[in-house]
Write an enzyme that holds these catalytic residues in place. Structure first.
Site, PDB file in Angstrom:
ATOM      1  N   GLY A   1       5.155   3.120  -4.680  1.00 23.98           N
ATOM      2  CA  GLY A   1       4.240   2.754  -3.601  1.00 23.98           C
ATOM      3  C   GLY A   1       4.901   1.829  -2.603  1.00 23.98           C
ATOM      4  O   GLY A   1       5.808   1.077  -2.950  1.00 23.98           O
TER       5      GLY A   1
ATOM      6  N   LEU B   1      -6.170  -0.909  -1.447  1.00 27.17           N
ATOM      7  CA  LEU B   1      -6.477  -2.290  -1.098  1.00 27.17           C
ATOM      8  C   LEU B   1      -5.737  -3.236  -2.025  1.00 27.17           C
ATOM      9  O   LEU B   1      -5.829  -3.126  -3.243  1.00 27.17           O
ATOM     10  CB  LEU B   1      -7.977  -2.552  -1.228  1.00 27.17           C
ATOM     11  CG  LEU B   1      -8.867  -2.175  -0.060  1.00 27.17           C
ATOM     12  CD1 LEU B   1     -10.275  -2.668  -0.342  1.00 27.17           C
ATOM     13  CD2 LEU B   1      -8.355  -2.750   1.250  1.00 27.17           C
TER      14      LEU B   1
ATOM     15  N   HIS C   1      -4.700  14.379  -4.986  1.00 25.19           N
ATOM     16  CA  HIS C   1      -3.288  13.989  -4.990  1.00 25.19           C
ATOM     17  C   HIS C   1      -2.518  15.205  -5.479  1.00 25.19           C
ATOM     18  O   HIS C   1      -2.713  15.641  -6.614  1.00 25.19           O
ATOM     19  CB  HIS C   1      -3.127  12.797  -5.938  1.00 25.19           C
ATOM     20  CG  HIS C   1      -1.710  12.367  -6.160  1.00 25.19           C
ATOM     21  ND1 HIS C   1      -0.906  11.897  -5.152  1.00 25.19           N
ATOM     22  CD2 HIS C   1      -0.955  12.319  -7.285  1.00 25.19           C
ATOM     23  CE1 HIS C   1       0.283  11.577  -5.659  1.00 25.19           C
ATOM     24  NE2 HIS C   1       0.279  11.829  -6.943  1.00 25.19           N
TER      25      HIS C   1
ATOM     26  N   HIS D   1      -1.125  13.163   1.486  1.00 23.36           N
ATOM     27  CA  HIS D   1       0.329  12.923   1.613  1.00 23.36           C
ATOM     28  C   HIS D   1       1.236  14.085   1.194  1.00 23.36           C
ATOM     29  O   HIS D   1       1.973  13.989   0.221  1.00 23.36           O
ATOM     30  CB  HIS D   1       0.777  11.618   0.952  1.00 23.36           C
ATOM     31  CG  HIS D   1       0.234  11.353  -0.428  1.00 23.36           C
ATOM     32  ND1 HIS D   1      -0.001  10.067  -0.871  1.00 23.36           N
ATOM     33  CD2 HIS D   1      -0.104  12.161  -1.434  1.00 23.36           C
ATOM     34  CE1 HIS D   1      -0.454  10.117  -2.110  1.00 23.36           C
ATOM     35  NE2 HIS D   1      -0.527  11.372  -2.466  1.00 23.36           N
TER      36      HIS D   1
ATOM     37  N   ASP E   1      -0.761   5.442   3.852  1.00 23.86           N
ATOM     38  CA  ASP E   1      -0.515   5.475   2.410  1.00 23.86           C
ATOM     39  C   ASP E   1      -0.107   4.098   1.895  1.00 23.86           C
ATOM     40  O   ASP E   1       0.684   3.968   0.967  1.00 23.86           O
ATOM     41  CB  ASP E   1       0.565   6.506   2.076  1.00 23.86           C
ATOM     42  CG  ASP E   1       0.265   7.245   0.788  1.00 23.86           C
ATOM     43  OD1 ASP E   1      -0.759   6.920   0.140  1.00 23.86           O
ATOM     44  OD2 ASP E   1       1.043   8.133   0.417  1.00 23.86           O
TER      45      ASP E   1
ATOM     46  N   ASN F   1      -9.304   3.300  -6.325  1.00 20.73           N
ATOM     47  CA  ASN F   1      -8.613   2.747  -7.493  1.00 20.73           C
ATOM     48  C   ASN F   1      -8.537   1.226  -7.438  1.00 20.73           C
ATOM     49  O   ASN F   1      -7.518   0.614  -7.675  1.00 20.73           O
ATOM     50  CB  ASN F   1      -7.211   3.366  -7.637  1.00 20.73           C
ATOM     51  CG  ASN F   1      -6.352   3.187  -6.397  1.00 20.73           C
ATOM     52  OD1 ASN F   1      -6.824   2.698  -5.375  1.00 20.73           O
ATOM     53  ND2 ASN F   1      -5.099   3.582  -6.477  1.00 20.73           N
TER      54      ASN F   1
END
Lengths: 430, 322
Positions: free
Chosen positions: A329, A76, A184, A237, A310, A99
């Protein structure tokens, strides 16, 4: 009675559509009738006998009408910007990583995020709970209490649970309550100094690499731990051929695991880094062409269960840096559908298969009330034209951050309208 | 009480190292003998002279109040000479080994050694090096036979039998010797046993011991006759078997809500010492109609008297230099 007249005006008939409902294997002309927040009826011959009195009519013009997309992996940024970007991308439910600031490792923060998302009234926002306090990797968060308060799954986001015993405890404790644990997949000690995929491109650019082994080592470790504990493991991912193969074999052995990938990993490879393009700096890093093809293969044979955006918004400053220092990212809400449709346009998957990866599969995995065109289900819909071309530009990306790895890419497939709980939250301006 | 030849043949073990391997008949002899001491312990004059002249050593390598005291009282009430040796773990590290300690004590000709040790198997190792009878007062997470016997006696006095009962053992099974001894005893005597805990507190393949494992109290307690709570052994845990005491109590602590799933007359047991508000709600623990926790303590002395009597009556001094 006021309630009744309200009810009539709440009825909407979506007519003249190409219905795409992967859960029921439907790809046929038809329509959907919504009543308030719910789907009242859906089907091929729904409006044969006419449209109910008082219903608002939305002519879909023969375009595709599907369950709204469910995006199971979103970081977010600004809540309202993320909400708008999601709506314009056809996403009606998304699951945000813990996070946030503060971290979603307790019930109070979880409820705060949920309340603010409800107030916004755009895409529905669900949340992951943290596996460890403060994402610190050492002390387990109150998983069962968080689940009772609405956390739909658990992860430490982009931080790996590095300690094997901690991961074992999380899977084991989580399985007590049938919780989904998402890790992850990256061995931190192998990835610590790396900034892109290890290999020829990294060597030419003079950048430190992250070997594909960093991923497959963690994937294989977690598969063993899932087997040991009977826990529900989901690997986020996936980006490498080796990891896909490890997961394929584990599934064949009957181990209870699932995984997802994100559009960059089947639509791009490490050459996108090109001349130190920081928008192509992702975590995990973009891999070689062989790996990209293996991801497509994993999607084709069902080894990969879900496609998630993602989405990871980064401000301009953190990307306008030398490559090694730039943040990893990329944004993805807006491009999730169009890039995923490349799998269909390129002939790798049928359109229903693509839609399943984006709707029913993530909804079922996380037990969300979404992803189906069935009576009684939430009226969460996306209307899109799979063929319409557009270009990914800063203006097209409605999220606050513009760091798309697909920047300037011409794509096919545009969202015409997004409906959440019966309300239109996005409509393409003609 | 006099030495009974029938008892002697029916219980001919030299040591009491664990419940596993005891026959239903051996357990019954121990329980019947214990029963006879319950009345004696309620009289003003509680002492007999069965162990007159015998030496008993309480050798405790772990802190203990109730078990040590219970054995001490048992020995004294039978007229034996009982001494306590509490060995701090730290002094063991710099001092003599367990086996050396055993040899040293053995040279003093004790009749019974009662041993508690933090390492599983330590009591058995020691028993192989001495001439006297050895009672396991608890070894690591392995066995605590007298606790299982006193639990069985408590249940048998309340329910008349062990056979056919459905018993739930709840909580920290992983670290619990009490759970293991109880599982062996109850199943040997024909009871059915469930274990209920978060998966992190269940040992691997626990169901191979014949029990049925449950991961939530509501399902696990359904139709149970006996609810046996265990102490959460936080001193044996690094963190991370569960997130917090609050969450543990919420999902696995025994309160009236969870208890309502058991039979209406289900008995509540706890080996003590209790962590109130951790594994058991304070009101439930103190519920005089349901909780038999204090009775368990009372039965403990009787059971330990029976164990001391039955083990010493088997002693053969002819071959030694006693």
């Amino acid at each position: 009675m006021a309630r009744k007249s309200e009810k009539i005006s709440d009825t909407v008939a979506y007519t003249n559509a190409r219905l795409l409902d992967p859960a029921n294997g439907i790809d046929a002309p038809g329509g959907v009738l919504t009543d308030g927040e719910q789907i009242a009826a859906a089907g091929a011959d729904l409006f044969e006998k006419g449209i109910p009195d008082g219903a608002e009519v939305v002519d879909c013009g023969g375009h595709c009408l599907a369950p709204g997309l469910v995006d199971m992996r979103v970081e977010l940024g600004s809540l309202s910007a993320s909400g708008r970007a999601a709506a314009s991308g056809g996403i009606t439910s998304m699951v945000c990583l813990p996070n946030t600031n503060p971290v979603i490792d307790n019930e109070a923060v979880l409820e705060l995020v949920a309340r603010r998302a409800r107030k916004l009234g755009l895409a529905k926002i669900y949340a992951y709970g943290a596996i460890t306090d403060g994402l610190g990797g050492t002390e387990m968060a109150e998983l069962a209490s968080l689940a009772k308060s609405g956390a739909v799954a658990f992860t430490d986001g982009t931080r790996t649970i590095a300690d094997a015993q901690m991961m074992r405890m999380a899977l084991s404790y989580g399985s007590t309550f049938d919780l989904l644990i998402v890790n992850h997949p990256e061995e931190p000690s192998l990835a610590k100094d790396g900034v892109m995929n290890d290999g020829e491109t990294a060597t030419r650019l003079g950048l430190p690499g992250i070997p594909i082994e960093a991923e497959v080592i963690m994937v294989e470790r977690d598969i063993r731990l899932a087997d040991l504990t009977g826990g529900r493991l989901h690997i986020a991912h996936v980006s490498t051929s080796a990891a896909v193969e490890a997961i394929r074999q584990a599934k064949a052995r009957g181990i209870n695991i699932t995984c997802d990938t994100a559009p960059p990993y089947f639509a791009l490879n490490e050459t996108a880094v090109g001349d130190y393009r920081t928008f192509a700096k992702l975590s995990p890093p973009l891999r070689g062409e062989h790996d990209r093809q293996a991801i497509v293969g994993g999607l084709k044979d069902g080894t990969i269960d879900v496609v998630a955006s993602d989405h990871a918004p980064r401000d301009e400053e953190s990307k306008r840096q030398p490559f090694a220092e730039a943040a990893a990212g990329g944004v993805g809400l807006n491009t999730l559908l169009a890039i995923s449709l490349e799998l269909y346009h390129n002939g790798f998957l049928g359109i229903l298969d693509v839609m399943r990866l984006l709707t029913q599969a993530p909804a079922d995995l996380m037990n969300l009330p979404a992803g189906r065109l069935e009576t009684g289900w939430p009226a969460d819909l996306v209307l899109f034209d799979p063929d319409h071309g557009w270009q990914v530009t800063e203006d097209a990306l409605l999220s606050q951050a513009k760091n798309s790895p697909f920047d300037s890419r011409p794509v096919q497939g545009i969202v015409l309208r997004t409906v959440v709980d019966g309300r239109t939250v996005h409509q393409l301006e003609k | 009480m006099s030495v009974d030849d029938t008892d002697r043949t029916r219980f001919s073990n030299r040591h009491l190292l664990g419940i596993e391997g005891l026959s239903p008949d051996e357990i019954t002899v121990l329980l019947d003998k214990s029963e006879s001491y319950v009345e004696q312990n309620r009289r003003a004059n509680k002492t007999s002279q069965i162990l007159s002249g015998r030496t008993i050593i309480n050798l405790f390598y772990e802190d203990s109040t109730r078990t040590r005291t219970s054995f001490e009282l048992a020995g004294k009430r039978l007229g034996g000479d009982i001494i306590n040796m509490t060995v701090a773990t730290s002094s063991v590290k710099k001092g003599e080994t367990l086996v050396d300690t055993a040899m040293t004590l053995n040279a003093m000709h004790p009749d019974v050694l009662i041993v508690r040790h933090p390492s599983a198997g330590a009591v058995k190792l020691l028993s192989e090096k001495v001439n006297c009878a050895v009672i396991n007062g608890g070894d690591g997470a392995h066995e605590h036979p007298t606790q299982a016997l006193l639990d069985a006696l408590t249940i048998r006095r309340r329910r008349g039998t062990l056979s056919g009962l459905l018993v739930a053992i709840c909580g920290d099974i992983l670290h619990s010797r009490v759970a293991r001894s109880n599982i062996h005893l109850l199943q040997t005597m024909g009871a059915r046993v469930r274990v209920i805990a978060p998966k992190t507190l269940l040992p691997t393949e626990i169901s191979r011991l014949g029990v049925e494992a449950f991961y939530n109290m509501e399902d696990g307690l359904k139709d149970c006759d006996i609810v046996m709570m265990l102490r959460l052994q936080q001193e044996r845990m690094a963190r991370n078997f569960f997130p917090s005491i609050g969450e543990y109590f919420r999902f696995f602590g025994l309160d009236y809500d969870k208890l309502s799933h058991a039979k209406p007359d289900a008995l509540i047991m706890h080996p003590g010492p209790m962590n109130r508000g951790v594994e058991i709600d304070t009101e439930v623990a103190d519920d005089v109609g349901r909780s038999v926790i204090r009775e368990q303590v009372e039965m403990g002395v009787a059971v330990r008297m029976a164990c001391l009597e039955l083990l010493t009556m088997n002693m053969d001094y002819s071959g030694g230099d006693a």
